[in-house]
Design an enzyme around this catalytic site. Sequence first.
Site, PDB file in Angstrom:
ATOM      1  N   SER A 235       1.163  -1.229  -0.128  1.00 49.64           N
ATOM      2  CA  SER A 235       0.331  -0.415  -0.001  1.00 49.64           C
ATOM      3  C   SER A 235       0.761   0.912   0.038  1.00 49.64           C
ATOM      4  O   SER A 235       1.585   1.196  -0.943  1.00 49.64           O
ATOM      5  CB  SER A 235      -0.484  -0.250   1.153  1.00 49.64           C
ATOM      6  OG  SER A 235      -2.057   0.515   1.260  1.00 49.64           O
ATOM      7  N   GLU A 367      -9.407  -3.939  -4.258  1.00 41.83           N
ATOM      8  CA  GLU A 367      -8.311  -3.019  -3.759  1.00 41.83           C
ATOM      9  C   GLU A 367      -9.192  -2.368  -3.869  1.00 41.83           C
ATOM     10  O   GLU A 367      -9.424  -1.697  -2.412  1.00 41.83           O
ATOM     11  CB  GLU A 367      -7.535  -2.693  -4.697  1.00 41.83           C
ATOM     12  CG  GLU A 367      -6.375  -2.996  -5.558  1.00 41.83           C
ATOM     13  CD  GLU A 367      -5.298  -3.507  -4.058  1.00 41.83           C
ATOM     14  OE1 GLU A 367      -5.250  -3.384  -2.703  1.00 41.83           O
ATOM     15  OE2 GLU A 367      -3.899  -4.484  -4.497  1.00 41.83           O
ATOM     16  N   HIS A 480      -8.150  -4.354  -0.454  1.00 45.88           N
ATOM     17  CA  HIS A 480      -6.841  -3.737  -0.081  1.00 45.88           C
ATOM     18  C   HIS A 480      -6.388  -4.478   1.233  1.00 45.88           C
ATOM     19  O   HIS A 480      -7.383  -4.223   2.120  1.00 45.88           O
ATOM     20  CB  HIS A 480      -7.168  -2.680  -0.506  1.00 45.88           C
ATOM     21  CG  HIS A 480      -5.591  -1.923  -0.386  1.00 45.88           C
ATOM     22  ND1 HIS A 480      -4.844  -1.615  -1.046  1.00 45.88           N
ATOM     23  CD2 HIS A 480      -5.376  -1.473   0.661  1.00 45.88           C
ATOM     24  CE1 HIS A 480      -3.767  -1.159  -0.621  1.00 45.88           C
ATOM     25  NE2 HIS A 480      -4.272  -0.277   0.916  1.00 45.88           N
TER      26      HIS A 480
END
Length: 564
Positions: A235, A367, A480
């Site tokens: 991330s 995501e 995500h």
Amino acid sequence: MSSILKLLLATLPLVLAAPASNKRADGPTVVISKPDATVIGVSANNVDSFNGIPFALPPTGSNRLKPPRPIETSPEIIQATLPAKSCPQFTLSTDTSDLPTSIIAEVGNIPIFQAIKNSGEDCLTLNVRRPAGTKPDAKLPVLVWIYGGGFEQGSITTYDGAAFVASSVSLGMPVIYVAMNYRLGGFGFLPGAEVLEDGSANLGLLDQRLALEWVADNIAAFGGDPTKVTIWGESAGAISVFDQMALYDGDNTYNGSPLFRGGIMDSGCIASANPVDGVKGQAVYDTVVKNAGCDGATDTLACLRGLDYTKFLNAANSVPGILGYNSVAESYLPRPDGYLLTESPDQLAAKGKYASVPFIIGDQEDEGTIFALTQKNLTTTNDIVDYLQTLYFFDASRQQITDLVATYQDIQEDGSPFRTGTSNNWYPQFKRLSAILGDLSFTLTRRVFLNYALKAKPNVRFWSYLSSYNHSLPFLGTFHGSDILQLFFGIQPNYASKSIHAYYLSFVYEQDPNSRAGNYMDWPQWSNNQSLMNFFNDHGALLQDNFRQDTYEFLTANFASFHI
């Protein structure tokens, strides 16, 4: 914040907490030279752990909102046995118009509660994990972890690394693991013209770079090889990996040698952004200054530096955060400053202004789902266009945004969680917004970057993937961050975690995920035929990287207009 997201946030730290049992009576010791000190750690479960080793002077007092300074002298003995302090966190906005979350945030920033979370400004430390008993002459490859959290949250204590080191030993590819803290939110990424003029932009990236220099100076004493460093992040950590590749237009050298020789980017790469002193950046700075009570000061930046810790923390957290309605329209993230990041990362990528090192990059299939949970008022196409125009893309025309949204025509095909038909639509535009936020922030931006890389540096090897192992999870899919449990900790010892550990460790050792991966299927370079390795719980497969091609083609033609 939705109940699903609250549950995820509440349970992840408990699951990620690493056990500390079977400690030896005598801790391992390492003598480092820059600065001179003896570091004392602990050993458990066949892993030596060294916690909270300082790599910079405390960024407190007059050093607040200043570039990190290396330590010239330190105590003769560093007791690296207790969990490291975390940098100040930005969990919820303290904006008083956002009730009741602002009240919760204010309470959470009171020092007594911060102490429970062990957070504070004096946080620039790193952790080292190694196989127990590793000798200084072992010359093991080094894996340096950069945590994610939207540049607002995260800590090295959450990502212990001991389990990954144990896995590396069991696979016959032992590594040294390092994780560094870096300043977050307004402490590390405060934008504004005043910050730019002061030479204090993108401090979190400078923290990361100084930690990498500490590794170059000292990791050999722990048994690591400073010439075999791979940087790895998820991330915001993955975005940071590319930013470290692109800092100073791609100069990743220190004392004449590269700081790293490879990169792994999980869910992130080029975060296209407007300048530090742009309209959005200046609005963030002005909001912080106003809420700090510094708007009447002659030198507003000096005023912020002079505030007590809690007052500055609440002011820094008074802008919208990632865990709210604004989602990934982030207040704090690396922005071009003309020096560290000379241009927006997408422009640096297109021009090849980044270090020529092999890399792995990939995404979770869904995501965007966790970032679209709190916008239940978006019920029409115009609502989504308004949302993106108002909060995200100041340089894009309304027609461009409308055309972008129009490429997501049918939630059966273009809605996330993908491959779930019309089900899992939390609210009328949930699946559509999930797909848009996921693609623009991660999945299709990755494809844009890979095509830039193919043209700019055709001789640099790279591999890409898509993970689909949580496909059946309602509303979220393979969301995500779901790879943290699966990949980083390998909590479920299934095909996905086992194969990815083997591929990644092979890459760390040989700069090729296939060389030491044993009987796992061959993972072709993306440049061969633009194929992704698609990871499932029980198998892997190759997937052509051409899904949602109409959106991708629109993005490539208009990418400069979609800076955040």
